[in-house]
Design an enzyme around this catalytic site. Structure first.
Site, PDB file in Angstrom:
ATOM      1  N   TRP A 444       0.818  -1.221   0.000  1.00 19.89           N
ATOM      2  CA  TRP A 444       0.000   0.000   0.000  1.00 19.89           C
ATOM      3  C   TRP A 444       0.848   1.266   0.000  1.00 19.89           C
ATOM      4  CZ3 TRP A 444      -4.435  -1.102   4.129  1.00 19.89           C
ATOM      5  CH2 TRP A 444      -5.230  -2.177   3.661  1.00 19.89           C
ATOM      6  N   HIS A 528      12.911  -2.205  -0.870  1.00 22.80           N
ATOM      7  CA  HIS A 528      12.157  -1.554  -1.945  1.00 22.80           C
ATOM      8  C   HIS A 528      12.975  -0.398  -2.510  1.00 22.80           C
ATOM      9  CE1 HIS A 528       9.012   0.481  -4.151  1.00 22.80           C
ATOM     10  NE2 HIS A 528       8.305  -0.649  -4.068  1.00 22.80           N
ATOM     11  N   GLU A 600      11.591  -5.704  -9.155  1.00 23.40           N
ATOM     12  CA  GLU A 600      10.815  -4.521  -9.511  1.00 23.40           C
ATOM     13  C   GLU A 600      11.695  -3.538 -10.270  1.00 23.40           C
ATOM     14  OE1 GLU A 600       7.303  -4.262  -6.347  1.00 23.40           O
ATOM     15  OE2 GLU A 600       8.929  -2.875  -5.976  1.00 23.40           O
ATOM     16  N   GLY A 606       5.032   2.477 -10.765  1.00 29.69           N
ATOM     17  CA  GLY A 606       4.115   3.619 -10.762  1.00 29.69           C
ATOM     18  C   GLY A 606       4.134   4.425 -12.046  1.00 29.69           C
ATOM     19  N   SER A 646       3.800  -1.594 -12.179  1.00 25.48           N
ATOM     20  CA  SER A 646       2.633  -1.400 -13.048  1.00 25.48           C
ATOM     21  C   SER A 646       1.934  -2.706 -13.411  1.00 25.48           C
ATOM     22  CB  SER A 646       3.029  -0.639 -14.315  1.00 25.48           C
ATOM     23  OG  SER A 646       3.539   0.629 -13.965  1.00 25.48           O
ATOM     24  N   GLY A 667       1.602  -2.357  -6.339  1.00 25.53           N
ATOM     25  CA  GLY A 667       1.507  -1.053  -5.679  1.00 25.53           C
ATOM     26  C   GLY A 667       0.130  -0.463  -5.885  1.00 25.53           C
TER      27      GLY A 667
HETATM   28  P1  13P Z   1       3.053  -0.106  -8.949  1.00 26.63           P
HETATM   29  O1  13P Z   1       2.307  -1.412  -9.035  1.00 26.63           O
HETATM   30  O2  13P Z   1       2.208   1.042  -8.515  1.00 26.63           O
HETATM   31  O3  13P Z   1       3.838   0.179 -10.189  1.00 26.63           O
HETATM   32  O4  13P Z   1       4.154  -0.267  -7.770  1.00 26.63           O
HETATM   33  C1  13P Z   1       4.941  -1.362  -7.766  1.00 26.63           C
HETATM   34  C2  13P Z   1       5.618  -1.452  -6.481  1.00 26.63           C
HETATM   35  O5  13P Z   1       6.478  -0.629  -6.183  1.00 26.63           O
HETATM   36  C3  13P Z   1       5.226  -2.495  -5.550  1.00 26.63           C
HETATM   37  O6  13P Z   1       6.119  -2.595  -4.480  1.00 26.63           O
END
Ligand code: 13P
Length: 684
Positions: A444, A528, A600, A606, A646, A667
């Site tokens: 979150w 992260h 990631e 994002g 994403s 995310g």
């Molecule tokens: P999004 O799914 O918003 O791109 O974020 C990915 C993320 O950083 C999950 O830890």
């Protein structure tokens, strides 16, 4: 049911076409004569040259036979059924015309093999047309007898065969002779009318006149002698039995005498040189003919030339060839029926046809005191033997082809099936080997206040039921305890988004791994990119955090991933390997069991830019290989590697379908229950 009906019709239509084409091909001249009859009925005979009707005859036979064979073998199904439909439509119109206008008494559909009345022909064609329409509607339900790649052999061989049969029958004599003058036929028997056979019935009308008035009378009401006879008309009101041979007569030109009986009763041999038209007869073997005539005379055999030509024609022929044999007159159609060669030679003995020769083959050489020598082609070869020839030269090769083709197709099928089975087994084994966890985890990040977070968690417990993967939600510290309460008893597990790199003590504002664990959380997200970048978490710090988390009974979702610059410099592999090596590769294999990797790529977080499934799979496989280098293949195979960046419900299925992608760290899309559930459902 539909399939069965179509295939039964396929067999019926194809066999009809094959038979019809074949019997025409064995007697191209017969079909030509029939076409000429049609042309005459349409008053077109002057316009259509003989060669055109002959070409049409050979082509018609070939088209019918080839279409029949192609339909039987289900070759070019769509095209062939359409062509058959077009053909049958045209033929039905022709036979409708024949039925109404009666230009010929027999349509000639089956040559001389089967003679149908015009009404029977129309009925036959209407039925075939209906069948053809059904076949054209459902061509693809007909199974093939020969694979696509071998169909050309059937096509080419069939064309070659049927045109070959036509040319052979044209050059020599019809391969099969269905006419009443075939070898072995007794001409007298063919002329007999059996006892009790129906006789033709006629009606005569008389035109009489009295006092300038004309009136018609029949035999029954014939008037008295006060009437004067003017004219009479006789019409056939019922056809009687017509014997197969009904117009055979021989009239000697020399004295005008009818010598039919003399010829048919002759106990010895009688040679008949048959030429419907001496003017157009082939004279290339006239020497042979003369020799034969001389030899026949020496042996005491009769020899006549039967023709429909007039005296001028006979004279021309005599001058051209020096013919000395006696000429006789016979009806032109009868002569054309007796032998399909101009001239042709027929040998009779007591009215029985015992030999036939086309002008293109050697006429027999007679030896004194010996019976005329017969060759295979000219003597009475049974239909069965000839059919045997057709079987050996045409049907057998095709049968062998079908057999070889089916064996080939079968072996290919077996091979494919073996691969399929082994793939299945392999997949099964692989599934067993890779019983690693499939996970969809939400992160979150710094979103939602406590109430919103609790509400979302609650909603998730309601919508996520029996997922096909582990479902984790990573929430801010502040939510953990409350959310833990909400999700108790559900399938959802809880994760923190961070923990301190210190166990406890004077670290104002920090939350330790132990504290996290005490809320009921089972996981913690570490490494992260946002923490690495914004909070300067170095590999060393992360190493501390990982150890503390594990030591406190938390499982770690350890994030790695390259930046856009690094990706553009093609350094992604190096980067992820270094991140792993810097913070987690020092762990024991036992500790490793509690590590989940999340790849990631920073450029995809994002941004709406997802790594393609192939891109992600490539690097996931690489990460797994790195794990394998350190912990061995089995551990690597058991390691769950998630993709993040994403990831949405729309792209999750493609990503999760990849062998090395075991789920996602989500995310933005984890902030709405429906979106998150959509991703979880990708595992369904
Ligand atoms: P999004 O799914 O918003 O791109 O974020 C990915 C993320 O950083 C999950 O830890």
């Amino acid at each position: 049911m539909k399939r069965v009906v179509v295939n039964i019709l396929r067999i019926i239509v194809s066999l009809t076409f094959i038979f019809s084409g074949f019997v025409k091909a064995v007697d191209p001249l017969g079909t030509q004569y029939k076409l000429q009859d049609y042309a005459e009925a349409l008053a077109l005979q002057e316009m259509i040259p003989d060669w055109a009707t002959l070409v049409a005859s050979v082509s018609l036979a070939a088209v019918e036979f080839v279409l029949g064979i192609l339909l039987l073998f289900a070759i070019n199904r769509r095209l062939v059924t359409k062509l058959i439909l077009v053909f049958m439509t045209a033929m039905t119109f022709v036979t409708l015309w024949i039925y109404i206008a009666n230009p010929v008494s027999d349509c000639g559909c089956f040559g001389d093999a089967v003679v149908l009345t015009n009404g029977q022909t129309l009925l036959k064609n209407v039925l075939l047309l209906a069948a053809a329409a059904l076949l054209a509607l459902r061509p693809m339900v007909m199974p093939r007898f020969v694979s696509l790649s071998n169909q050309w052999i059937v096509r080419q061989y069939t064309i070659l065969f049927i045109v070959g049969v036509s040319l052979y029958s044209l050059y020599y004599l019809p391969l099969f002779d269905f006419r009443p003058y075939h070898i072995g036929a007794d001409i007298r028997k063919g002329m007999e009318i059996p006892e009790g056979a129906e006789m033709p019935q006629f009606e005569t009308t008389f035109i009489m006149e009295k006092d300038g008035v004309r009136k018609e009378f029949s035999l029954e009401d014939y008037p008295d002698s006060t009437w004067t006879f003017i004219d009479s008309k006789t019409v056939t009101i019922k056809e009687g039995y017509v014997p197969p041979i009904h117009d055979f007569s021989i009239q000697r030109v020399e004295d005008g005498e009818d010598i039919t009986d003399e010829v048919l009763d002759n106990d010895g041999y009688t040679f008949l040189l048959i030429s419907p038209h001496l003017e157009t007869a082939d004279d290339s073997r006239f020497g042979n003919i003369e020799q034969l005539y001389e030899d026949a005379k020496d042996n005491g055999y009769a020899f006549y030339c039967l023709t429909a030509s007039n005296e001028e024609g006979m004279q021309q022929w005599s001058e051209k060839t020096g013919a000395e044999y006696p000429f006789c007159n016979t009806d032109e159609i009868t002569l054309k029926t007796i032998i399909r060669s101009n001239p042709g030679l027929v040998l009779l003995k007591k009215g029985v046809v015992i030999g036939k020769w086309s002008h293109n083959e050697e006429f027999p050489v007679l030896q004194k005191g010996k019976a005329p020598q017969m060759t295979e082609a000219t003597s009475n070869v049974s239909y069965l033997k000839k059919l045997g020839g057709v079987f050996i030269y045409y049907i057998l090769p095709l049968l062998l082809l079908v057999l070889a083709d089916r064996l080939w197709a079968w072996s290919r099928w077996v091979k494919k099936e073996e691969t399929r089975q082994s793939n299945k087994l392999f997949k099964l084994l692989k599934i067993k080997k890779t019983m690693r966890k499939k996970i969809v985890a939400g992160n979150w990040k710094m979103n939602k206040n406590l109430q919103e977070g609790v509400a979302l968690a609650k909603e998730l417990t309601e919508v996520v039921k029996n997922p096909n993967c582990d479902v984790i939600i990573g929430t801010p510290f502040i939510h953990l305890a409350s959310v833990a309460e909400v999700i108790k008893g559900s399938c959802i597990q809880l994760s923190a988004e961070n923990c301190a790199d210190k166990a406890s003590g004077a670290y104002t504002g920090e939350v330790s791994a132990e504290m996290v664990k005490s809320t009921g959380a089972e996981y913690v997200i570490l490494g992260h990119s946002e923490r690495r970048e914004y909070y300067n978490e170095t590999p060393e710090i992360l190493k501390e955090k990982v150890e503390l988390a594990l030591a406190n009974g938390l499982k770690v979702i350890f994030c790695i991933g390259e930046s856009l610059e690094q990706r553009e410099a093609n350094k992604q592999n190096e980067v992820v390997k270094a991140e792993l090596a810097g913070s987690v590769f020092h762990l024991s294999a036992e500790q490793w069991k509690n590590i989940v990797i999340a790849y990631e790529p920073i450029w995809a977080i994002g941004t709406g830019k997802t790594a393609t499934a192939d891109q992600a799979e490539e690097i996931h496989a690489y990460i797994r290989s790195c794990v394998a280098e350190v912990y061995g293949a089995q551990v690597a195979d058991d390691t769950t590697i998630l993709y993040g960046g994403s990831c949405k419900a729309s792209n999750a299925p493609e990503l999760f379908a990849k062998a090395d992608i075991d789920g996602g760290l989500i995310g933005g899309a984890s902030l709405k229950a429906a979106d998150f559930k959509g991703i979880i459902d990708a595992w369904n």
